[in-house]
Write a protein that holds these residues in place. Structure first.
Motif, PDB file in Angstrom:
ATOM      1  N   LYS A  60     -42.803   5.108   4.606  1.00 47.37           N
ATOM      2  CA  LYS A  60     -41.538   4.564   5.119  1.00 47.37           C
ATOM      3  C   LYS A  60     -40.457   4.470   4.049  1.00 47.37           C
ATOM      4  N   THR A  61     -40.402   5.478   3.228  1.00 49.67           N
ATOM      5  CA  THR A  61     -39.347   5.520   2.224  1.00 49.67           C
ATOM      6  C   THR A  61     -38.825   6.947   2.157  1.00 49.67           C
ATOM      7  N   THR A  62     -38.076   7.267   1.100  1.00 46.43           N
ATOM      8  CA  THR A  62     -37.496   8.602   0.982  1.00 46.43           C
ATOM      9  C   THR A  62     -37.883   9.233  -0.343  1.00 46.43           C
ATOM     10  N   PRO A  63     -37.825  10.566  -0.413  1.00 48.51           N
ATOM     11  CA  PRO A  63     -38.066  11.247  -1.687  1.00 48.51           C
ATOM     12  C   PRO A  63     -37.168  10.682  -2.785  1.00 48.51           C
TER      13      PRO A  63
ATOM     14  N   ALA B  65     -30.682  11.967  -6.785  1.00 53.75           N
ATOM     15  CA  ALA B  65     -29.350  12.258  -6.257  1.00 53.75           C
ATOM     16  C   ALA B  65     -29.350  13.564  -5.474  1.00 53.75           C
ATOM     17  N   LEU B  66     -30.052  14.554  -5.970  1.00 53.58           N
ATOM     18  CA  LEU B  66     -30.089  15.846  -5.292  1.00 53.58           C
ATOM     19  C   LEU B  66     -30.829  15.769  -3.965  1.00 53.58           C
ATOM     20  N   LEU B  67     -31.631  14.733  -3.804  1.00 56.49           N
ATOM     21  CA  LEU B  67     -32.415  14.598  -2.577  1.00 56.49           C
ATOM     22  C   LEU B  67     -31.860  13.553  -1.619  1.00 56.49           C
ATOM     23  N   THR B  68     -30.675  13.074  -1.925  1.00 54.84           N
ATOM     24  CA  THR B  68     -30.057  12.067  -1.070  1.00 54.84           C
ATOM     25  C   THR B  68     -29.115  12.719  -0.062  1.00 54.84           C
ATOM     26  N   ARG B  69     -29.303  12.405   1.185  1.00 54.42           N
ATOM     27  CA  ARG B  69     -28.470  12.959   2.244  1.00 54.42           C
ATOM     28  C   ARG B  69     -27.028  12.580   1.963  1.00 54.42           C
ATOM     29  N   PRO B  70     -26.101  13.533   1.967  1.00 53.75           N
ATOM     30  CA  PRO B  70     -24.711  13.277   1.597  1.00 53.75           C
ATOM     31  C   PRO B  70     -23.960  12.444   2.626  1.00 53.75           C
ATOM     32  N   ALA B  71     -24.061  12.802   3.893  1.00 55.87           N
ATOM     33  CA  ALA B  71     -23.267  12.164   4.947  1.00 55.87           C
ATOM     34  C   ALA B  71     -23.790  10.798   5.332  1.00 55.87           C
TER      35      ALA B  71
END
Lengths: 79, 79
Positions: A60-63, B65-71
Motif C-alpha cells: 500500500k505504498t509507491t515505488p 522523483a522520476l517515479l512520481t506521477r506528475p499530474a
DNA sequence: ATGTGACTAATAGTCCGTT
DNA sequence: TAACGGACTATTAGTCACA
C-alpha cells in the motif's frame, strides 16, 4: 552516488513489518520468490521497476516512497 | 496497477529536456546505449534500480522523483 | 536526433536446500 | 521466521542496422 538498493531494502522491511507480513507471506501474495524478497531487503539485489512496483502496491505504498531516504522529515505529507 | 515504466519514461524525458540534453548526449555521459534510453523514455523497457539511479544522478534528480506521477496535484510540496 | 525489432551477454528472479 | 548458497531459467542490459 547514493545506495538506493539499501534505501529500498530498509523501506521495504519497515513497510512490510508495519503490515505484519512475513517475507514468505508477502512473497507468496505477489508471486515472487521468498529468497528474493530477502535479498532485496538486505540491499544485495538489484530489482527491476516492475518488481519494485509490485511490492509497493501490495504494501500500500509507491515505488517513489520506497526509494525515498527515510530521514527526510517531510511533515506535509501525512498531515 | 499503475504503469510506472510509463511514468518513469515521461519524467525522464522531461528532466532530460529541461537540461537540454539529447538522448545521445545523456547516453554517452552515463555510458548507456542511446537506444536503451529511448526505450526507457517510451516505457517499453523495464530497467533495474541501478540503471534508474544512474540516470537520476546525471539528471540531478532522484529515482523517487522520476517515479512520481506528475499530474498528482501535490500542492503542499512546492508551496 | 529518435524509434524500433532483433539479437547476444549479463543478470534478475526461481527453486532447491542448509543454517 | 529469515539469511544464505548453488544451480537453474526468464528477463534485462546492452548493441546493431535501419527507418
Amino acid at each position: 552516488m547514493e545506495n538506493y538498493k539499501r534505501i529500498l531494502g530498509q523501506n521495504l522491511r519497515k513497510a512490510r513489518e508495519a503490515l505484519q507480513l512475513s517475507q514468505e507471506e508477502l512473497a507468496h501474495e505477489i508471486d515472487i520468490d521468498r529468497t528474493y524478497i530477502s535479498g532485496i531487503e538486505r540491499g544485495v539485489r538489484n530489482p527491476s521497476l516492475d518488481v519494485i512496483a509490485k511490492i509497493a502496491q501490495r504494501l500500500k505504498t509507491t515505488p517513489a516512497a520506497l526509494l525515498t531516504r527515510p530521514a527526510q522529515s517531510r511533515r506535509s505529507e501525512s498531515a
